[in-house]
Design a protein around this motif. Structure first.
Motif, PDB file in Angstrom:
ATOM      1  N   TYR A   1       1.399  -1.532   0.141  1.00 58.95           N
ATOM      2  CA  TYR A   1      -0.278   0.274  -0.035  1.00 58.95           C
ATOM      3  C   TYR A   1       0.761   1.823  -0.084  1.00 58.95           C
ATOM      4  O   TYR A   1       0.458   2.299  -0.462  1.00 58.95           O
ATOM      5  CB  TYR A   1      -1.146  -0.158   1.007  1.00 58.95           C
ATOM      6  CG  TYR A   1      -2.574   1.293   1.618  1.00 58.95           C
ATOM      7  CD1 TYR A   1      -3.002   1.551   0.399  1.00 58.95           C
ATOM      8  CD2 TYR A   1      -1.315   2.253   2.668  1.00 58.95           C
ATOM      9  CE1 TYR A   1      -3.265   2.546   0.522  1.00 58.95           C
ATOM     10  CE2 TYR A   1      -2.872   3.408   2.578  1.00 58.95           C
ATOM     11  CZ  TYR A   1      -3.447   3.577   2.254  1.00 58.95           C
ATOM     12  OH  TYR A   1      -4.308   4.255   2.001  1.00 58.95           O
TER      13      TYR A   1
ATOM     14  N   GLY B   1       1.789   1.853  -3.234  1.00 60.03           N
ATOM     15  CA  GLY B   1       1.735   2.792  -4.284  1.00 60.03           C
ATOM     16  C   GLY B   1       1.130   1.052  -4.985  1.00 60.03           C
ATOM     17  O   GLY B   1       0.941   1.391  -6.220  1.00 60.03           O
TER      18      GLY B   1
ATOM     19  N   TYR C   1      -3.626  -0.749  -4.750  1.00 60.22           N
ATOM     20  CA  TYR C   1      -4.850   0.424  -4.506  1.00 60.22           C
ATOM     21  C   TYR C   1      -6.351   0.096  -4.691  1.00 60.22           C
ATOM     22  O   TYR C   1      -6.662  -1.161  -4.584  1.00 60.22           O
ATOM     23  CB  TYR C   1      -4.482   1.166  -5.849  1.00 60.22           C
ATOM     24  CG  TYR C   1      -4.780   0.830  -7.555  1.00 60.22           C
ATOM     25  CD1 TYR C   1      -3.226  -0.326  -7.382  1.00 60.22           C
ATOM     26  CD2 TYR C   1      -5.840   0.601  -7.794  1.00 60.22           C
ATOM     27  CE1 TYR C   1      -3.783  -0.600  -8.480  1.00 60.22           C
ATOM     28  CE2 TYR C   1      -6.495  -0.129  -9.222  1.00 60.22           C
ATOM     29  CZ  TYR C   1      -4.242  -1.134  -9.129  1.00 60.22           C
ATOM     30  OH  TYR C   1      -4.806  -1.567 -10.510  1.00 60.22           O
ATOM     31  N   ARG C   2      -7.561   1.044  -4.481  1.00 58.44           N
ATOM     32  CA  ARG C   2      -8.614   0.859  -4.525  1.00 58.44           C
ATOM     33  C   ARG C   2      -9.400   1.351  -6.344  1.00 58.44           C
ATOM     34  O   ARG C   2      -8.861   2.711  -5.896  1.00 58.44           O
ATOM     35  CB  ARG C   2      -9.746   1.418  -3.542  1.00 58.44           C
ATOM     36  CG  ARG C   2     -10.152   0.124  -3.072  1.00 58.44           C
ATOM     37  CD  ARG C   2     -10.574   0.948  -1.098  1.00 58.44           C
ATOM     38  NE  ARG C   2     -10.927   2.187  -1.363  1.00 58.44           N
ATOM     39  CZ  ARG C   2     -12.174   2.485  -1.090  1.00 58.44           C
ATOM     40  NH1 ARG C   2     -13.032   0.608  -0.833  1.00 58.44           N
ATOM     41  NH2 ARG C   2     -13.055   2.927  -0.858  1.00 58.44           N
TER      42      ARG C   2
ATOM     43  N   TRP D   1     -10.013  -3.479  -3.735  1.00 55.01           N
ATOM     44  CA  TRP D   1      -8.857  -3.419  -3.928  1.00 55.01           C
ATOM     45  C   TRP D   1      -8.100  -4.127  -4.735  1.00 55.01           C
ATOM     46  O   TRP D   1      -8.258  -5.650  -5.008  1.00 55.01           O
ATOM     47  CB  TRP D   1      -8.321  -3.740  -2.265  1.00 55.01           C
ATOM     48  CG  TRP D   1      -8.070  -3.007  -0.652  1.00 55.01           C
ATOM     49  CD1 TRP D   1      -9.888  -2.847  -0.215  1.00 55.01           C
ATOM     50  CD2 TRP D   1      -7.794  -1.894  -0.407  1.00 55.01           C
ATOM     51  NE1 TRP D   1      -9.442  -1.765   0.897  1.00 55.01           N
ATOM     52  CE2 TRP D   1      -8.311  -1.203   0.442  1.00 55.01           C
ATOM     53  CE3 TRP D   1      -6.525  -1.531  -1.146  1.00 55.01           C
ATOM     54  CZ2 TRP D   1      -7.974   0.119   0.412  1.00 55.01           C
ATOM     55  CZ3 TRP D   1      -6.251  -0.877  -0.953  1.00 55.01           C
ATOM     56  CH2 TRP D   1      -6.499   0.577   0.303  1.00 55.01           C
TER      57      TRP D   1
ATOM     58  N   GLU E   1      -9.143   7.257   3.079  1.00 53.33           N
ATOM     59  CA  GLU E   1      -7.831   5.958   3.372  1.00 53.33           C
ATOM     60  C   GLU E   1      -6.283   6.048   4.012  1.00 53.33           C
ATOM     61  O   GLU E   1      -5.923   6.710   4.654  1.00 53.33           O
ATOM     62  CB  GLU E   1      -7.785   5.519   2.056  1.00 53.33           C
ATOM     63  CG  GLU E   1      -8.542   4.096   1.190  1.00 53.33           C
ATOM     64  CD  GLU E   1      -7.785   4.062  -0.081  1.00 53.33           C
ATOM     65  OE1 GLU E   1      -8.338   4.139  -0.398  1.00 53.33           O
ATOM     66  OE2 GLU E   1      -6.312   4.015  -0.046  1.00 53.33           O
TER      67      GLU E   1
END
Length: 813
Positions: free
Chosen positions: A144, A147, A150-151, A191, A452
């Motif tokens: 996360y 990077g 990610y969503r 995700w 987030e």
RNA sequence: GGGCAGGUGGCGGAAUGGCAGACGCGCUGGACUCAAAAUCCAGUGAGAGUAAUCUCGUGAGGGUUCAACUCCCUCCCUGCCCACCA
């Protein structure tokens, strides 16, 4: 004489081995390390069947032999216990998944110990243990922060029965691979892991590892790299003679990906995927009625429907694009044969040189222009010509060969800033969210103010709460969403009320890194940061031999390579690849030739076989029945054969043995040592067992046998049948376990004094003659010519030519 | 359509240029037994022959070679994986 009774001896030795800790691997030991691994099992409610036992027993023989050969062997075990099957099982049997897992693990453990596997149980791990999934969550956070997690709101594959989002890899023929329900589309915020960022390295580094050809090819194919170009077609204002596209301001151009830039002048239409067309509508395009109807219908089609109907459908959008070089007007169509997820979601239609485009153009009566000529002749266009050739009808590029012309066209487009060379992959980013209870909670918190927010590392693990109801919900939300006291938390940043992510990770999460968990001894005591383990990782990694099923080739095997590479980039692990050598075992079918399955009632369990014949018999038969990597049906009948062999061996060692010199046997045994050592190295367990049988037949028939052969045969055989060999070893008067003995050395094979000369006439065997070793061609020829049989065959003829190899003489007449 | 692995006795399979069928199952005959099981001994690719022995034989056809299950070409079949990937 005592009967061979495996029940009596097997338990006894298993206990002794475990108490003595023979199989504990030692970190940083001076001996050379050898890390050998099989895929840790999913502890299902059904227990092991004889198919599971195949790789376990074979890899065990391998690990045991490596230990005797002086290696510091790590042969660990654990449980991949999160995931749907346990959740389904728990729901069906009305027990908590944790309880079901505990129960199943206990049963698996009992079965594996029963087989006499030399596993290092002190390193056992379980993916559902909070001490374990703390690290799974930690890895998520690293991704996360980098990077790479990610969503995104995406259309996902959705199984309406299991009520769960699926990765592409879990959809087989439009159905959920686990339950067979047709998969639906659902747009959800999910995700994702950016595995595509690693596509090139996942591909290239295959050259640095030793995988079976079929595994390698599957991965290459799955990653699906292709080189080509991105080309922009500007959208033009609508013309009077075409259906009006009322608004064309939504986009300046249509961009396509192609691997055949050389066919650019053959473009007679452009096709965009329904999904891309939908985006244009969202951006303000007022599509004609029949176009928007088509788009909606296509998008709503299930994966299965799209795959079933291969007849091309489509609709003219009314939009017109301009060819970047010829400046001709090109109509833009919408059709569902264009995949939204590949390339730009739009393609240039070259019907003369692409079969799909040809089919489409034929159906909708679009023009076909030949631009690549195969032989100078113009084609009749009964079908597309997809090969290379010489360019025609391509303005200034005429006469160039496909490859060269393609490159020149790309250069030209680059100059005009309307195109560039580009690489595309079939590989998609990895959907990492599941709407289920029995998985690792994703360590993310949503705050109205801060958005987030990652859970702080020191607050890991985010524990999976105990709940009464863990059934999936109809709304598609995780059952965790109902647990208010768990969901509602304070934002780690601003302390305002916030909510936890309620999706959990897929069952692949825990298996991404379990081979590292084995190296983190006493995992419960370990704390962040992971750099503490760098040294121990450096000692053991990479895995020297990794066995697993073919079914994981594009799933676990690819996922874990990605995660491991990421950890490598972060400097946590010492190598770019986790598995130096990968091998795949074949599936064991039931006696009826079908897959073993509870529903067919054709499952054979190791318990059945061990109860009747003992673990050594089961082990040997698993290895003997066929080449390791080959699919094979189980045969209860044939199991008896290996049991008889062990029984004869038992009687021989317990009977009266005439000790004494026996050169022939001695020499044969040296060959056996080399044979077994080689067969083990190449995982040819079946021929190794056959060689043991063959040699034991010789021993039993021999008049005398030396102590050397008698003892070393047991040592050589110990990895395969550890219990009976240990018992007989001790019977010969040894106090120390056979586990601790050194692997016998082959040494020099005594030279044979006599060989059998094969005499052929025109390549057909006509006689065999015993002769001294090392005779000359002349001597051999004399022997051959003196043979009565040969005389009879030759008659008055004289050999025109004589070929002599030392062991064989061929007379050509 | 693409990729990969295969095709050898009644069955699982062995042999990767040099005696095809190792090893095992099954089967046949014999020994032991009142009998059976277990065990032991002998045989077991097909065809012909009382026999010695001969002929044929590794999916089909062709080729290379003194010699091919093995290498090359064409084709057939089976299994697995992938598949409208531009």
């Amino acid at each position: 004489m005592k009967r061979y009774n495996p029940k009596e001896i097997e338990k006894k030795w298993q206990k002794l081995w475990e108490e003595n800790g023979f199989y504990k691997a030692v970190d940083f030991d001076k001996k050379p390390k050898y890390y050998t691994l099989f895929e840790f099992p999913y502890p299902s409610g059904d227990g092991l069947h004889v198919g599971h036992a195949r790789p376990y027993t074979a890899m065990d023989a391998y690990a045991r032999s490596k230990r005797m050969q002086g290696y510091n062997v790590l042969f660990p075990i654990g449980w991949d216990a999160f995931g749907l099957p346990t959740e389904n099982y728990a729901i069906a049997n009305k027990i908590h998944p944790r309880v079901a897992t505990e129960r199943n693990v206990k049963n698996f453990k009992r079965q594996m110990k029963m087989l006499g596997l030399s596993l290092d149980w002190s390193r056992e791990v379980n993916t559902t243990d909070p001490k374990y999934y703390k690290w799974t969550q930690w890895i998520f956070l690293q991704l996360y922060k980098a990077g790479l997690a990610y969503r995104a709101e995406i259309s996902i594959n959705w199984c309406p029965k299991c009520k769960v989002g699926l990765a592409n890899e879990e959809v087989v023929n439009g159905k959920h691979e686990r339950c067979g329900t047709p998969v639906e589309k659902k747009v959800k915020k999910q995700w994702l892991f950016a595995i595509t960022k690693y596509a090139d390295r996942l591909l290239k580094d295959l050259d640095t590892v030793d995988y079976p050809e079929r595994v390698r090819n599957s991965q290459i194919n799955w990653i699906g790299r292709s080189e080509g170009a991105l080309i922009k077609f500007p959208i033009s204002p609508p013309k009077a003679d075409r259906p009006r596209a009322d608004n064309f301001q939504f986009s300046k151009e249509v961009e396509v990906f192609t691997t055949r830039a050389d066919t650019l002048f053959g473009v007679t239409f452009i096709v965009v995927s329904p999904e891309l067309a939908k985006q244009w509508i969202d951006l303000g395009w007022k599509a004609p009625k029949e176009v928007s109807v088509y788009i909606k219908k296509a998008i709503d089609k299930s994966e299965l429907e799209r795959q079933e109907n291969k007849e091309k459908t489509g609709v003219d959008s009314g939009i017109v694009a301009i060819h970047p070089l010829s400046k001709k007007e090109i109509p833009v169509w919408v059709a569902d044969y264009v995949l939204a997820g590949y390339g730009t979601g739009a393609v240039m239609g070259v019907p003369a040189h692409d079969e799909r485009d040809f089919e489409f153009a034929t159906k909708f009566k679009l023009p076909i222009i030949e631009v690549v000529s195969q032989d100078g002749k113009v084609h009749s266009f009964k079908k597309a010509y997809e090969g290379d050739g010489v360019m025609v009808n391509s303005e200034g590029f005429n006469g160039l060969k496909s490859k060269e012309g393609g490159e020149k066209i790309i250069k030209e487009l680059e100059k005009l800033k309307v195109g560039k060379s580009s690489v595309n992959y079939k590989l998609r980013d990895w959907v990492f969210s599941r709407q289920h209870y029995w998985g690792e909670p994703i360590p993310i918190i949503y705050c109205k103010k801060c958005g987030e927010v990652a859970v702080d590392e020191k607050d890991l693990p985010v524990l999976l709460p105990d709940v009464k109801h863990y059934e999936p919900t109809d709304t598609g939300e995780s059952p965790l969403a109902d647990i208010k006291e768990w969901v509602n938390v304070k934002c780690p940043k601003c302390d305002e009320p916030a909510k936890r992510e309620t999706d959990t990770m897929p069952n692949w999460a825990g298996s991404n890194w379990y081979y590292l968990a084995y190296l983190m001894q006493g995992i419960s005591n370990f704390q962040f940061p992971i750099s503490k383990y760098k040294e121990v990782f450096k000692y053991w990694m990479p895995i020297d031999l990794y066995d697993g099923g073919m079914e994981h080739t594009t799933l676990h095997l690819l996922y874990s390579r990605f995660i491991y590479k990421f950890l490598y980039d972060k400097g946590f692990v010492p190598t770019a690849e986790p598995y130096a050598i990968r091998r795949s075992h074949g599936v064991v079918l039931a006696e009826d030739g079908r897959k073993m399955s509870k529903s067919y009632k054709n499952v054979i369990t190791p318990d059945d076989v061990v109860d009747e014949f003992g673990a050594d018999t089961l082990r040997l038969y698993e290895m003997f029945m066929a080449p390791f990597d080959q699919m094979v049906p189980w045969s209860s009948r044939s199991v008896i054969g290996v049991h008889r062999f062990l029984d004869r061996l038992w009687k021989f060692y317990n009977g009266k043995i005439n000790e004494g010199k026996n050169e022939e046997l001695e020499n044969g045994f040296k060959k056996l040592i080399s044979k077994i050592t080689e067969d083990l190295n190449s995982l040819k367990f079946n021929t190794a067992v056959a060689a043991f049988m063959e040699f034991s037949n010789k021993m039993i028939k021999a008049k005398t046998i030396s102590k050397n052969v008698l003892e070393n045969y047991l040592k050589l055989f110990a990895p395969f049948a550890p219990h009976i060999t240990e018992e007989l070893w001790q019977k010969l008067g040894h106090k120390e376990s056979i586990n601790l003995q050194n692997w016998p050395k082959a040494g020099e094979v005594a030279k044979e004094t006599e060989i059998t000369l094969v005499v052929q006439i025109n390549g057909r065997v006509r006689d065999t003659i015993k002769v001294k070793v090392g005779i000359s061609q002349n001597e051999a020829e004399k022997f051959a010519m003196n043979s009565e049989k040969i005389k009879k065959y030759l008659g008055s003829q004289k050999p025109k030519k004589v070929i002599f190899t030392g062991k064989l003489i061929n007379l050509v007449v």
